[in-house]
Design an enzyme around this catalytic site. Sequence first.
Site, short mmCIF file in Angstrom:
data_model
loop_
_atom_site.label_atom_id
_atom_site.label_comp_id
_atom_site.label_asym_id
_atom_site.label_seq_id
_atom_site.Cartn_x
_atom_site.Cartn_y
_atom_site.Cartn_z
N ARG A 14 75.70 -64.85 37.08
CA ARG A 14 74.42 -65.54 37.12
C ARG A 14 73.49 -64.90 38.15
NH1 ARG A 14 74.34 -71.96 38.06
NH2 ARG A 14 74.90 -71.29 40.17
N LYS A 32 67.68 -68.57 39.93
CA LYS A 32 67.93 -69.24 41.22
C LYS A 32 67.24 -68.46 42.31
CE LYS A 32 71.78 -71.17 42.41
NZ LYS A 32 71.41 -72.60 42.53
N GLU A 53 66.62 -82.41 35.57
CA GLU A 53 67.78 -82.40 36.45
C GLU A 53 67.40 -83.12 37.73
OE1 GLU A 53 68.73 -78.30 37.13
OE2 GLU A 53 66.92 -77.91 38.30
#
Length: 331
Positions: A89, A188, A221
Amino acid sequence: MKTTDATVLDEPKTHEPTAGAVVEPAIESRPHPTTGVKEAKIYIDGKFYSEANARVSVLDHGLLYGDGIFEGIRFYNGRVFRLEEHLNRLWDSARSICLEIPMTMRDMTEAVLDTIRQNRLRDGYIRLLVTRGVGNLGLNPAQCKYPSVIIIAATIALYHESFYRKGLTIVTCATRRSNPAALNPAVKSLNYLNNVMARIEANLAGADEALMLNDAGNVAECTADNVFIIKRGQIFTPPITAGALRGITRGIVFEIAGELGIKISEIDITRHDVFVADECFLTGTAAEIVPVVKADGRLIGNGKPGPITTRTIARFREMTRETGTPIFAEG
């Protein structure tokens, strides 16, 4: 050997609040300036520095513009949990923002493991960052020739154990999740101001977490966690297209649901769906799997962690104890 007890960011001051008592937020607002590791060693670009001497340039674009990426990684019982997935990721985030990580994935793996060894830990948390590196005060990332890699090992835990037994309270915040057309939540990045603003709203409301909606008004989220609800024995969670991060722990819940024979679906979820759910829980690398028992003042189910949530947590903890990349030589 572990050198210190874990520093808990959220230890409640009152475990059994009386009627009318003020309930402290799960994540305390006061600063915790250290990693919680005695004589901590921090990795920066191939070298280890003491915590007091670990520094980055004020001209690093990670500081100036939030131009960089990160991963939070847990390790348990001498094993790093899902390390390969986290690194995959990280590389995906780097590719998306045209950031070249200055080492191979194999070398990064060894750097993570060596950082844990240097800090003599068997259980804890890794914060892995790749910044764009030093440039000038201009915005153009082409001025940054040498990206930096920083690896920090810590003993902090996000929530006190009592919250896993009793559950969290959440509130819906006004701050919307970033639209993928602006800054895709799949990356991220070091720019987490969107999440920080939502976290501030949770603090001001005296809640443990904040529920973030997308521009369509559906649940995306929480500030640092994926959201799951349970209704009539089935598990539901927002799709990635709703603005949810493709969480590592989120994926593990799909694995556990398959093992337990529980149907799990990705569908758009509204606040109403959360209010009328039988159970609710959040997932994240730092948070692990934690129940939610109240949303916007409404009890979820009977106001206690439910049976499917409890079974999922138990199975997750088994997996963290038994699997992972070994930190130390085995045998």
